[in-house]
Design an enzyme around this catalytic site. Structure first.
Site, PDB file in Angstrom:
ATOM      1  N   ASP A   1       1.151  -1.103   0.053  1.00  8.93           N
ATOM      2  CA  ASP A   1      -0.136  -0.230   0.544  1.00  8.93           C
ATOM      3  C   ASP A   1       1.139   1.142  -0.332  1.00  8.93           C
ATOM      4  O   ASP A   1       2.019   1.039   0.692  1.00  8.93           O
ATOM      5  CB  ASP A   1      -0.796  -0.358   1.009  1.00  8.93           C
ATOM      6  CG  ASP A   1      -1.543   0.970   1.316  1.00  8.93           C
ATOM      7  OD1 ASP A   1      -2.149   1.518  -0.055  1.00  8.93           O
ATOM      8  OD2 ASP A   1      -1.630   1.687   2.317  1.00  8.93           O
TER       9      ASP A   1
ATOM     10  N   ASP B   1      -0.047   4.691   0.931  1.00  2.00           N
ATOM     11  CA  ASP B   1      -0.022   6.193   2.359  1.00  2.00           C
ATOM     12  C   ASP B   1      -1.031   5.163   3.220  1.00  2.00           C
ATOM     13  O   ASP B   1      -1.276   4.598   3.503  1.00  2.00           O
ATOM     14  CB  ASP B   1      -1.475   6.799   1.630  1.00  2.00           C
ATOM     15  CG  ASP B   1      -1.689   7.486   0.897  1.00  2.00           C
ATOM     16  OD1 ASP B   1      -0.832   7.912   0.208  1.00  2.00           O
ATOM     17  OD2 ASP B   1      -2.427   7.195  -0.447  1.00  2.00           O
TER      18      ASP B   1
ATOM     19  N   ASP C   1      -1.829  -0.239   5.726  1.00  2.00           N
ATOM     20  CA  ASP C   1      -2.720  -0.081   6.994  1.00  2.00           C
ATOM     21  C   ASP C   1      -3.900   0.284   7.298  1.00  2.00           C
ATOM     22  O   ASP C   1      -3.996   0.909   8.044  1.00  2.00           O
ATOM     23  CB  ASP C   1      -1.539   1.409   7.437  1.00  2.00           C
ATOM     24  CG  ASP C   1      -2.255   2.681   5.821  1.00  2.00           C
ATOM     25  OD1 ASP C   1      -2.718   2.311   5.587  1.00  2.00           O
ATOM     26  OD2 ASP C   1      -2.201   3.364   7.210  1.00  2.00           O
TER      27      ASP C   1
HETATM   28 MG   LIG Z   1      -2.656   3.018   3.559  1.00  2.00          MG
END
Ligand SMILES: [Mg+2]
Length: 193
Positions: free
Chosen positions: A17, A19, A138
């Site tokens: 991922d 961000d 995240d």
């Molecule tokens: Mg993310």
């Protein structure tokens, strides 16, 4: 239970991922220009090591700012150029960057947790084996995306609550990418009090 690094050989793929994993997430907004793109601590240090561990490194990123019209594909490409060039300058590598411009909600095939971007990656690199892949992200949608494909999932977080609530989709919780290979006793959700 620690991340079985011994399993990982040069046939494995790392899905990342963006961000909140590679760069600082801007809560409630989007990274809309290269000036707003800031690497998280230790990422640039981690990427060369990850490049030697994994055959392929693929970024899969939901970017609904495109779908909302708050940024253009060209602006996103410019951000990604900065990202890949900086990583390359440090001796690391990103083999492929995929993004979903779609808005949250039903009807998108590519927006995580749907698996469209993984299929796009496999189309580009047919040697990718999802069961020999790690998904690091995240958010819960990253973990569901990974599990739908049979990947090992790593939640990049210092908070174990999400993992405790979703033990079937989150295999490991690590504070950052560097911990993928430096932590000798990565935390497993079930081992937390
Ligand atoms: Mg993310």
């Amino acid at each position: 239970m620690s991340l079985p690094l011994s399993l990982i050989d040069s046939t494995w793929t790392l899905f990342l991922d963006r961000d909140g994993v590679i760069n600082e997430r801007i809560v409630g907004d989007y990274v809309k220009s290269r000036d707003q793109f800031h690497f998280l601590p230790s990422v640039l240090e981690a990427m060369p090591r990850l490049a030697s561990l994994f055959a392929k490194i693929v970024v899969v990123s939901n970017q609904q700012g495109i779908g909302k019209g708050v940024m253009s594909v060209q602006e996103l490409n410019d951000i990604h150029e900065k990202m890949t060039e900086t990583i390359r300058g440090e001796g690391g590598r990103i083999d492929l960057i995929l993004f979903s411009p779609d808005l949250a909600g039903p009807g998108s095939f590519t927006r995580k947790p749907n698996i469209g971007m993984a299929l796009q990656a496999k189309k580009r690199f047919p040697e990718i084996i999802f069961k020999k892949s790690v998904m690091a992200g995240d958010s819960l949608s990253d973990m569901i995306f990974g599990k739908r494909l049979g990947m090992l999932t790593v939640l990049i977080s210092t908070d174990h609550a999400l993992a405790r609530e979703n033990p079937r989709v989150i295999d490991f919780v690590l504070p950052d990418l560097k911990a993928l290979f430096t932590s000798h006793s990565p935390s497993h959700p079930e081992s937390q009090p």
